[in-house]
Enzyme design. Structure first.
Site, PDB file in Angstrom:
ATOM      1  N   GLU A 176     -12.706  -8.422  -6.392  1.00  0.00           N
ATOM      2  CA  GLU A 176     -12.750  -7.437  -7.476  1.00  0.00           C
ATOM      3  C   GLU A 176     -11.596  -7.687  -8.426  1.00  0.00           C
ATOM      4  O   GLU A 176     -10.486  -7.998  -7.990  1.00  0.00           O
ATOM      5  CB  GLU A 176     -12.613  -5.992  -6.948  1.00  0.00           C
ATOM      6  CG  GLU A 176     -13.851  -5.432  -6.321  1.00  0.00           C
ATOM      7  CD  GLU A 176     -13.702  -3.968  -5.903  1.00  0.00           C
ATOM      8  OE1 GLU A 176     -12.858  -3.244  -6.465  1.00  0.00           O
ATOM      9  OE2 GLU A 176     -14.441  -3.566  -4.991  1.00  0.00           O
ATOM     10  N   ASN A 193      -8.837  -7.886  -3.832  1.00  0.00           N
ATOM     11  CA  ASN A 193      -9.173  -7.018  -4.963  1.00  0.00           C
ATOM     12  C   ASN A 193      -7.887  -6.756  -5.717  1.00  0.00           C
ATOM     13  O   ASN A 193      -6.914  -6.239  -5.144  1.00  0.00           O
ATOM     14  CB  ASN A 193      -9.740  -5.678  -4.484  1.00  0.00           C
ATOM     15  CG  ASN A 193     -11.136  -5.800  -3.911  1.00  0.00           C
ATOM     16  OD1 ASN A 193     -11.663  -6.903  -3.751  1.00  0.00           O
ATOM     17  ND2 ASN A 193     -11.733  -4.668  -3.590  1.00  0.00           N
ATOM     18  N   TYR A 221      -6.146  -5.496  -9.608  1.00  0.00           N
ATOM     19  CA  TYR A 221      -6.353  -4.948 -10.953  1.00  0.00           C
ATOM     20  C   TYR A 221      -5.111  -5.028 -11.825  1.00  0.00           C
ATOM     21  O   TYR A 221      -5.206  -5.242 -13.014  1.00  0.00           O
ATOM     22  CB  TYR A 221      -6.808  -3.483 -10.874  1.00  0.00           C
ATOM     23  CG  TYR A 221      -8.219  -3.333 -10.353  1.00  0.00           C
ATOM     24  CD1 TYR A 221      -8.498  -3.409  -8.988  1.00  0.00           C
ATOM     25  CD2 TYR A 221      -9.280  -3.151 -11.228  1.00  0.00           C
ATOM     26  CE1 TYR A 221      -9.800  -3.304  -8.521  1.00  0.00           C
ATOM     27  CE2 TYR A 221     -10.580  -3.034 -10.760  1.00  0.00           C
ATOM     28  CZ  TYR A 221     -10.841  -3.116  -9.412  1.00  0.00           C
ATOM     29  OH  TYR A 221     -12.131  -3.022  -8.962  1.00  0.00           O
ATOM     30  N   GLU A 266     -11.211  -2.466   0.739  1.00  0.00           N
ATOM     31  CA  GLU A 266      -9.927  -1.817   0.463  1.00  0.00           C
ATOM     32  C   GLU A 266      -9.539  -0.765   1.500  1.00  0.00           C
ATOM     33  O   GLU A 266      -9.515   0.444   1.223  1.00  0.00           O
ATOM     34  CB  GLU A 266      -9.942  -1.188  -0.927  1.00  0.00           C
ATOM     35  CG  GLU A 266     -10.197  -2.206  -2.018  1.00  0.00           C
ATOM     36  CD  GLU A 266     -10.035  -1.637  -3.428  1.00  0.00           C
ATOM     37  OE1 GLU A 266      -9.820  -0.422  -3.553  1.00  0.00           O
ATOM     38  OE2 GLU A 266     -10.119  -2.425  -4.375  1.00  0.00           O
ATOM     39  N   HIS A 272     -18.082   0.582   1.901  1.00  0.00           N
ATOM     40  CA  HIS A 272     -17.328   0.859   0.675  1.00  0.00           C
ATOM     41  C   HIS A 272     -17.170   2.376   0.573  1.00  0.00           C
ATOM     42  O   HIS A 272     -17.701   3.023  -0.332  1.00  0.00           O
ATOM     43  CB  HIS A 272     -18.038   0.249  -0.537  1.00  0.00           C
ATOM     44  CG  HIS A 272     -17.163   0.061  -1.754  1.00  0.00           C
ATOM     45  ND1 HIS A 272     -17.019  -1.147  -2.402  1.00  0.00           N
ATOM     46  CD2 HIS A 272     -16.388   0.936  -2.450  1.00  0.00           C
ATOM     47  CE1 HIS A 272     -16.203  -1.012  -3.438  1.00  0.00           C
ATOM     48  NE2 HIS A 272     -15.813   0.248  -3.496  1.00  0.00           N
ATOM     49  N   ARG A 277     -22.296  -9.127  -5.339  1.00  0.00           N
ATOM     50  CA  ARG A 277     -21.641  -8.396  -4.249  1.00  0.00           C
ATOM     51  C   ARG A 277     -22.018  -6.920  -4.370  1.00  0.00           C
ATOM     52  O   ARG A 277     -21.757  -6.291  -5.393  1.00  0.00           O
ATOM     53  CB  ARG A 277     -20.114  -8.548  -4.337  1.00  0.00           C
ATOM     54  CG  ARG A 277     -19.348  -7.693  -3.342  1.00  0.00           C
ATOM     55  CD  ARG A 277     -17.834  -7.943  -3.404  1.00  0.00           C
ATOM     56  NE  ARG A 277     -17.106  -7.131  -2.452  1.00  0.00           N
ATOM     57  CZ  ARG A 277     -16.341  -6.071  -2.777  1.00  0.00           C
ATOM     58  NH1 ARG A 277     -16.176  -5.730  -4.034  1.00  0.00           N
ATOM     59  NH2 ARG A 277     -15.727  -5.380  -1.839  1.00  0.00           N
TER      60      ARG A 277
HETATM   61  C1  GBE Z   1     -11.469  -0.396  -6.812  1.00  0.00           C
HETATM   62  O1  GBE Z   1     -10.277  -0.054  -6.197  1.00  0.00           O
HETATM   63  C2  GBE Z   1     -12.632   0.112  -5.991  1.00  0.00           C
HETATM   64  O2  GBE Z   1     -12.994  -0.818  -4.996  1.00  0.00           O
HETATM   65  C3  GBE Z   1     -13.838   0.455  -6.831  1.00  0.00           C
HETATM   66  O3  GBE Z   1     -14.775   1.166  -6.064  1.00  0.00           O
HETATM   67  C4  GBE Z   1     -13.395   1.237  -8.047  1.00  0.00           C
HETATM   68  O4  GBE Z   1     -14.488   1.628  -8.832  1.00  0.00           O
HETATM   69  C5  GBE Z   1     -12.432   0.367  -8.839  1.00  0.00           C
HETATM   70  O5  GBE Z   1     -11.331   0.113  -8.057  1.00  0.00           O
HETATM   71  C6  GBE Z   1     -11.897   1.006 -10.100  1.00  0.00           C
HETATM   72  O6  GBE Z   1     -11.020   2.059  -9.812  1.00  0.00           O
HETATM   73  O7  GBE Z   1      -1.117   3.777  -7.072  1.00  0.00           O
HETATM   74  O8  GBE Z   1      -2.270   2.328  -8.569  1.00  0.00           O
HETATM   75  O9  GBE Z   1      -3.331   3.190  -6.619  1.00  0.00           O
HETATM   76  C7  GBE Z   1      -4.226   5.374  -8.194  1.00  0.00           C
HETATM   77  C8  GBE Z   1      -9.094  -0.473  -6.880  1.00  0.00           C
HETATM   78  C9  GBE Z   1      -5.476   4.642  -8.642  1.00  0.00           C
HETATM   79  C10 GBE Z   1      -7.856   0.185  -6.314  1.00  0.00           C
HETATM   80  C11 GBE Z   1      -6.176   2.384  -8.710  1.00  0.00           C
HETATM   81  C12 GBE Z   1      -6.803   3.707  -6.876  1.00  0.00           C
HETATM   82  C13 GBE Z   1      -6.529   1.145  -7.987  1.00  0.00           C
HETATM   83  C14 GBE Z   1      -7.186   2.459  -6.143  1.00  0.00           C
HETATM   84  C15 GBE Z   1      -2.916   4.852  -8.624  1.00  0.00           C
HETATM   85  N1  GBE Z   1      -5.762   3.458  -7.837  1.00  0.00           N
HETATM   86  N2  GBE Z   1      -7.574   1.404  -7.047  1.00  0.00           N
HETATM   87  S1  GBE Z   1      -2.376   3.487  -7.677  1.00  0.00           S
END
Ligand code: GBE
Length: 489
Positions: A396, A329, A331, A189, A144, A99
């Protein structure tokens, strides 16, 4: 890497695999394994071969202090020149899917489709052909986060005309690449795009609060649905691909499990994040709780209208059903309890307090990323129940560390999150068809710069050749793909 280091890493990976989980379940035949990247985070070559300026080029060059280490994606992993090595790494994993995203300003420097850049189209043709020649399937993200700066100057995603520009862009991508690309993600996202318009978390680095936030979301939903219907009308019969939009979501769990008001707060948080984009597509229109709460909040402060725009009946119908699968996606998880939060990461309209105060949750070097595999399991079941068990691909999921090669914490994360996925498949009959790790390569982590590593492959950013070295997690992930199991049998 010497052959000895390599063997050592494999041994470590296998030992770690067998230590803390004894898992019987296997991934179903045909389960789609892969790894993901994004154009701005890896390509570099920011102004080469006719590429135009994107909002990320503008931000990092005009306000370098906005990035933690003052860095930028000018060179990044140099994947524009080294894409064959990236494809070979996917091949070496035995993964079926790669991807990656397309940079809009490589295809058309201003974003307008009557002024195409043939060299940009040629680059993605070379990349797609290389992927296919290695027996890998491309999954292509159209957007993106790297909007053409020219379109941003027209208001970007706060201007609803952007939906038409996006549709034209999608048409060029389907026409040029759709003969070979069968998996499309329109937007990555959408909620994070909105944070670039409301709280300076991404480019275009604007601070338009809830007004910019919800407007940008509204336009992206329209843009997505236009691309989807265009595909149906002009391309689907011939190209026979599938399209979705990657929606990111934390799982919000009630802080005091049995407390009804905390359960309601967690449910609201899930509706304001995942539901914001999933409800219009899989059920129709914004989640009712979001409509009610945002409208009420605006009334209370005396605004003449709601910051959450309204769709027409026709738009509701166009958006509803505009995805062939659910692309998630994910995490991490948060706790939610009822109350007003000053934390900018929590949507104040939804009145929940977000926290990570659970000692059993292992942490990472980023405050927001806790290891909570049971949160993924619960989220998958939540999606199954809420949206009638759609086919779902995790597009993701990934872990951050300091870049060590022997990345045992990442192996632990992947293993426990895949275990949660297996439980959802086998115990809850969730229709999960794929898992795509974020990310293949250590890369430019947006405003966090280069100090935070999500890759299963390390990249030496001090060496102009940007050599790649697979980490222990790469070998672990390969063994999962080879055996379809987590216990290495
Ligand atoms: C992904 O987003 C992205 O698609 C990718 O480009 C990026 O490299 C990867 O994350 C790693 O960050 O309130 O939890 O959102 C702020 C994942 C930080 C979504 C973390 C930003 C999760 C958006 C605190 N967030 N991220 S909060």
């Amino acid at each position: 890497m010497s052959i000895y280091t390599h063997k050592f890493l494999v041994v470590i990976a296998i030992l770690t695999m067998t230590s803390d989980l004894s898992i019987e379940y296997s991934f179903p035949d045909g389960f789609m394994f892969g790894a993901s990247t994004a154009a701005y985070q890896i390509e570099g070559a920011w102004n080469e071969d006719g590429k135009g300026e994107s909002i990320w080029d503008r931000l990092v060059h005009s306000r370098p202090e906005s990035v933690a280490d003052g860095s930028n994606g000018d060179i990044a992993c140099d994947s524009y020149h080294k894409y064959k090595e990236d494809v070979a790494l996917i091949k070496g994993l035995n993964a079926k899917f790669y991807r990656f995203s397309i940079s809009w300003t490589r295809i058309a420097p201003t974003g307008e489709m009557h002024k195409l850049n043939p060299k940009g189209i040629e680059y993605y043709n070379r990349l797609i052909n290389e992927v296919l020649a290695n027996n890998i399937e491309p999954m292509v993200t159209m957007y993106h986060w790297d909007l053409p700066q020219y379109l941003q100057d027209l208001g970007g995603w706060t201007n609803s005309i952007m939906a038409n520009y996006f549709e034209e862009y999608a048409k060029v991508l389907f026409s040029n690449f759709g003969d070979r690309v069968k998996w499309w993600i329109t937007i990555n996202e959408p909620m994070q795009t909105c944070r670039g318009y409301s709280m300076q978390m991404y480019a275009p680095y604007l601070k338009l609060d809830k007004t910019g936030y919800y407007l940008a979301g509204h336009t992206q939903l329209l843009a997505h649905s236009k691309a989807y219907h265009l595909y149906n009308e002009m391309f689907r019969d011939k190209q026979k691909g599938k399209i979705s939009i990657s929606i990111n979501a934390n799982m919000y769990l009630s802080k005091n499990g049995s407390s009804k008001i905390d359960q309601d707060a967690a449910e609201r948080a899930n509706q304001f994040e995942l539901g914001w984009f999933a409800h219009p597509i899989f059920k129709g229109d914004y989640p009712p709780v979001m409509r009610q709460w945002v409208d009420r909040k605006n009334k209370e402060i005396g605004r003449a209208w709601s910051t959450l725009p309204k769709f027409t009946e026709e738009e509701i119908k166009l958006i509803h059903g505009s995805a062939d699968f659910f692309a998630l996606n994910h995490y991490t998880s948060w706790h939610a309890s009822h109350g007003k939060d000053l934390n900018p990461y929590c949507n104040s309209d939804a009145e929940y307090i977000g926290s990570f105060d659970d000692e059993t949750w292992m942490g990472s070097i980023l405050f927001w990323l806790k290891v909570v595999p049971e949160g993924l399991h619960k989220l998958l079941v939540w999606i199954k129940n809420e949206y009638n068990n759609p086919p779902l691909i995790i597009t993701e999921n990934g872990f951050v560390d300091d870049g060590r090669i022997n990345d045992l914490d990442r192996i632990h994360y992947i293993k426990t999150y895949l275990n949660a996925t297996l439980q959802a498949i086998h115990e809850d009959k969730c229709n999960i068809i794929g898992y795509i790790y974020w990310t293949l390569l250590d890369n430019f982590e947006w405003l966090d710069g280069y100090g935070y590593h999500f890759g299963i492959v390390s990249v030496d950013f001090n060496d102009s050749k940007r050599p790649r070295t697979p980490k222990a997690s790469y070998h672990f992930f390969k063994s999962v793909i080879d055996t379809k199991k987590l216990d290495g049998q």
